[in-house]
Design a protein around this motif. Structure first.
Motif, mmCIF file in Angstrom:
data_model
loop_
_atom_site.group_PDB
_atom_site.id
_atom_site.type_symbol
_atom_site.label_atom_id
_atom_site.label_comp_id
_atom_site.label_asym_id
_atom_site.label_seq_id
_atom_site.Cartn_x
_atom_site.Cartn_y
_atom_site.Cartn_z
ATOM 1 N N ILE A 550 -5.231 54.735 19.508
ATOM 2 C CA ILE A 550 -6.024 54.503 20.716
ATOM 3 C C ILE A 550 -7.020 55.640 20.921
ATOM 4 N N TYR A 551 -6.571 56.874 20.694
ATOM 5 C CA TYR A 551 -7.451 58.034 20.881
ATOM 6 C C TYR A 551 -8.614 58.016 19.891
ATOM 7 N N ARG A 552 -8.323 57.828 18.587
ATOM 8 C CA ARG A 552 -9.382 57.865 17.579
ATOM 9 C C ARG A 552 -10.368 56.718 17.747
ATOM 10 N N VAL A 553 -9.855 55.525 17.979
ATOM 11 C CA VAL A 553 -10.725 54.360 18.127
ATOM 12 C C VAL A 553 -11.550 54.463 19.413
ATOM 13 N N GLY A 554 -10.904 54.829 20.507
ATOM 14 C CA GLY A 554 -11.630 54.964 21.764
ATOM 15 C C GLY A 554 -12.704 56.031 21.696
ATOM 16 N N ARG A 555 -12.380 57.165 21.069
ATOM 17 C CA ARG A 555 -13.366 58.242 20.940
ATOM 18 C C ARG A 555 -14.553 57.801 20.098
ATOM 19 N N ALA A 556 -14.280 57.055 19.014
ATOM 20 C CA ALA A 556 -15.363 56.581 18.144
ATOM 21 C C ALA A 556 -16.272 55.607 18.886
ATOM 22 N N LYS A 557 -15.683 54.722 19.697
ATOM 23 C CA LYS A 557 -16.485 53.766 20.461
ATOM 24 C C LYS A 557 -17.388 54.484 21.461
ATOM 25 N N VAL A 558 -16.839 55.433 22.164
ATOM 26 C CA VAL A 558 -17.625 56.165 23.162
ATOM 27 C C VAL A 558 -18.737 56.963 22.486
ATOM 28 N N ALA A 559 -18.405 57.626 21.356
ATOM 29 C CA ALA A 559 -19.388 58.449 20.647
ATOM 30 C C ALA A 559 -20.527 57.607 20.086
ATOM 31 N N ALA A 560 -20.239 56.353 19.706
ATOM 32 C CA ALA A 560 -21.269 55.501 19.094
ATOM 33 C C ALA A 560 -22.194 54.864 20.125
ATOM 34 N N SER A 561 -21.805 54.858 21.379
ATOM 35 C CA SER A 561 -22.591 54.180 22.405
ATOM 36 C C SER A 561 -24.003 54.754 22.499
ATOM 37 N N GLY A 562 -24.998 53.888 22.339
ATOM 38 C CA GLY A 562 -26.394 54.294 22.474
ATOM 39 C C GLY A 562 -26.992 54.942 21.247
ATOM 40 N N THR A 563 -26.271 54.945 20.118
ATOM 41 C CA THR A 563 -26.800 55.601 18.916
ATOM 42 C C THR A 563 -27.713 54.690 18.103
ATOM 43 N N VAL A 564 -27.646 53.384 18.326
ATOM 44 C CA VAL A 564 -28.497 52.434 17.599
ATOM 45 C C VAL A 564 -29.310 51.645 18.610
ATOM 46 N N GLU A 565 -30.616 51.717 18.478
ATOM 47 C CA GLU A 565 -31.496 51.012 19.404
ATOM 48 C C GLU A 565 -31.302 49.501 19.279
ATOM 49 N N ARG A 566 -31.266 48.825 20.399
ATOM 50 C CA ARG A 566 -31.118 47.367 20.478
ATOM 51 C C ARG A 566 -29.778 46.874 19.930
ATOM 52 N N ALA A 567 -28.751 47.713 19.865
ATOM 53 C CA ALA A 567 -27.456 47.295 19.326
ATOM 54 C C ALA A 567 -26.869 46.125 20.102
ATOM 55 N N ARG A 568 -27.221 46.022 21.402
ATOM 56 C CA ARG A 568 -26.672 44.930 22.211
ATOM 57 C C ARG A 568 -27.139 43.562 21.747
ATOM 58 N N VAL A 569 -28.240 43.518 21.010
ATOM 59 C CA VAL A 569 -28.721 42.235 20.478
ATOM 60 C C VAL A 569 -27.671 41.613 19.550
ATOM 61 N N ALA A 570 -26.887 42.474 18.881
ATOM 62 C CA ALA A 570 -25.924 42.001 17.886
ATOM 63 C C ALA A 570 -24.704 41.341 18.501
ATOM 64 N N GLY A 571 -24.458 41.529 19.768
ATOM 65 C CA GLY A 571 -23.271 40.918 20.352
ATOM 66 C C GLY A 571 -22.905 41.558 21.661
ATOM 67 N N GLY A 572 -21.671 41.295 22.107
ATOM 68 C CA GLY A 572 -21.255 41.792 23.411
ATOM 69 C C GLY A 572 -19.836 42.295 23.409
ATOM 70 N N TRP A 573 -19.145 42.068 24.532
ATOM 71 C CA TRP A 573 -17.826 42.627 24.788
ATOM 72 C C TRP A 573 -16.799 42.217 23.740
ATOM 73 N N PHE A 574 -16.866 40.976 23.262
ATOM 74 C CA PHE A 574 -15.872 40.494 22.277
ATOM 75 C C PHE A 574 -16.531 40.196 20.935
ATOM 76 N N LYS A 575 -17.614 40.937 20.630
ATOM 77 C CA LYS A 575 -18.332 40.659 19.385
ATOM 78 C C LYS A 575 -17.480 40.996 18.169
#
Length: 575
Positions: A550-575
């Motif tokens: 939980i710690y490693r996965v959660g940290r990776a998700k938070v760290a990746a947020s906003g690192t790729v422009e337009r990433a939200r185009v690829a999907g959403g909460w359950f992508k």
């Protein structure tokens, strides 16, 4: 985004048009691999870990659903003859409908796990075992050992042969002075038949897909026919009000059977990992460029299966293609695997509950000794046909899965560097594995109780699932860039999946050590409290693994947020 809209309003830059689909003769697109530019060493590309860099290419256009059906049909075939035909009907008939909710939960979990296993291949073209190798070579090697322990004995062929021999009234035959039961000879014929089918096609995967679709379709038809003849509609309609019913003694008296059933609420264990290789062979996503395994003794020249995969630039077109690929692959798995399992299993469970309530027999004997004779007439013959089709379909998928997974692991760990041919390695393992099954079936002392072998293999499959669910989570979040990593909904679902299988794995290990080896210090309580000292140690180890994940996965998700422009185009909460 550039491009024009098609007749259905979808961009022709994203989706394959009807004209393109008609001219698309192959799901494989060869590329000048050595001339391709490597992906940038930035947040836009997957982390290669200890492996080589990824090459950069655009993601292929998204085809229609009907053109990618296949991998989940094979997975369904691997499933319907295991938990769906044997384990769950016997468990629910014996212990009551209170266990049915565990089956439904396990199927939902396996839907998420299977599609997460597909994710790395969709995004990079590489197999999940290559992803494991990038973490550490011992991970795929451990999967190989676990796969052999769980699938190395021809239990499904033996069970299918036993049922087929009963239906054909085969007796005992003299073979070179040795008296062999007819079911053993029938099982050998089945193993030889499986081997022969691979010799008639240039592309190994194609014969498996086509034959499995036929076998699965027949299995479903005969299951529904059987339900129409002997199934109780009243029992079916009473399921919603019966799910709290559970008889005394369940499930602690059959924890190995229960863990096996949870693993086989779907294909389970080593088999689930094959989803990655099957979608690569079918040409899903970046797997379109990766290469396939051809028959080394038939057809055209072999294709190169590249060591390192691909990455795509996250421009708007590629991101919309990724969203389209993810949607169509989810739909293929939902309509084929998920829906097929629920229909077939529920029908067979209703039949078992109706005709063998409270059974004390094993699953095979429940059908052959208790249900079939009580049905009589043509219904008895349909029972034999239904069970034989289901079990043989599973055995065929098991041979395919074991050989394909194992050849990929061995080739990437040792064979590539040694200059081996992957197609020849595949063919050799196929021959050895089928031959091994024939040898085991030839020796009467080797298999006295086919269902007993299935319980052992199924329990091992359940034990495998917890560690690889953990590693799949780490690979898909820590290694993949923001636009291809799972959304938070799937992250939480995978945390739950690991917790689910981890809990029952601890139960199985602790109970096995205490009951089979007399090590009462490892006895575990279902509610944790009341376990012995060693049992508490098992629970603490389980909790530490979960918290670390939980710690490693959660940290990776938070760290990746906003690192790729337009990433939200690829999907959403359950992508």
């Amino acid at each position: 985004m550039s491009g024009t809209g098609g007749a259905d309003g979808e961009s022709t830059d994203v989706y394959v048009s009807d004209d393109e689909q008609r001219s698309l003769m192959s799901t494989y697109t060869p590329v000048a691999y050595d001339n391709l530019e490597p992906g940038p060493a930035t947040d836009d590309s997957p982390d290669p870990g200890s492996g080589g860099r990824f090459k950069q290419l655009d993601l292929p256009k998204v085809p229609k659903l009907r053109h990618i059906v296949g991998p989940s049909a094979i997975m369904l075939g691997a499933s319907i003859g295991s938990g769906e035909t044997l384990f769950w009907p016997q468990l629910v008939a014996r212990y009551g409908w209170g266990l049915y909710w565990l089956f439904v939960a396990a199927v939902c979990i396996q839907f998420v796990v299977n599609t997460e296993i597909q994710r790395w291949t969709l995004a990079t073209g590489e197999s999940i075992f290559r992803a494991f190798e990038r973490v550490h070579p011992v991970v795929p090697l451990a999967m190989l050992v676990g796969g052999f322990v769980s699938l190395g004995w021809p239990g499904w062929a033996a069970s299918a042969a036993q049922i087929g021999a009963e239906g054909l009234a085969l007796g005992t035959y003299d073979v070179g002075g040795v008296q062999l039961a007819g079911w053993r000879l029938f099982g050998i014929v089945l193993m030889v038949f499986i081997w022969i089918t691979y010799q008639v096609t240039p592309l190994m995967y194609n014969v498996v897909e086509r034959l499995q679709i036929v076998l699965v379709s027949l299995s479903i038809v005969f299951t529904l026919l059987l339900f129409a003849l002997v199934g109780s509609v009243d029992v079916l309609f009473s399921i919603p009000t019966s799910v709290t019913e559970i008889r005394r003694g369940a499930p602690t008296g059959s924890i190995a059977v229960l863990v096996g059933a949870l693993a086989y609420a779907g294909a389970g264990g080593y088999l689930n990992l094959s989803q990655s290789l099957w979608i690569r062979e079918k040409g899903y996503g970046m797997g379109r460029y990766q290469g396939r395994i051809k028959n080394p003794f038939a057809g055209d020249d072999p294709e190169t299966v590249h060591e390192n995969g691909f990455t795509f630039p996250p421009d708007r077109t590629n991101l919309e293609r990724w969203r389209g690929w993810w949607r169509v692959t989810q739909l293929e798995h939902l309509l084929t695997f998920f829906s097929g399992l629920l229909v077939v299993t529920t029908a067979l469970v209703v039949i078992a509950v109706s005709l063998a309530p409270g059974t004390a027999l094993g699953a095979v004997d429940m059908w052959l000794v208790q249900i079939a004779p009580a049905s009589g007439g043509i219904t008895t013959e349909i029972i034999y046909v239904t069970l034989f089709l289901a079990l043989f379909t599973t055995e065929y998928a098991i041979v395919e899965s074991f050989v394909r997974n194992s050849s990929d692991i061995i080739y990437e760990l040792y064979g590539r560097e040694a200059g081996w041919s992957l197609p020849r390695l595949f063919w050799g393992l196929l021959t050895v594995f089928c031959g091994w099954g024939v040898v085991i079936l030839l020796f009467p002392i080797a298999i006295d109780d086919p269902f007993g072998l299935l319980v052992v293999g199924a329990a091992m499959s359940g034990l495998m699932m917890w560690p690889y669910i953990v590693v799949v989570q780490l690979v898909n979040t820590v290694r993949l860039p923001e636009h291809t990593m799972p959304g938070w909904g799937r992250v939480v679902a995978m945390w739950f999946a690991a917790a689910f299988f981890g809990y029952f794995s601890v139960r199985l290990v602790g109970t096995g050590l205490a009951s089979q080896f007399g090590l009462q210090v490892f006895a575990v309580s279902p509610g944790v409290v009341g376990s012995a000292a060693g049992g508490y140690a098992l629970w603490i180890g389980y909790a530490l693994v979960q918290l670390y994940t939980i710690y490693r996965v959660g940290r990776a998700k938070v760290a990746a947020s906003g690192t790729v422009e337009r990433a939200r185009v690829a999907g959403g909460w359950f992508k």
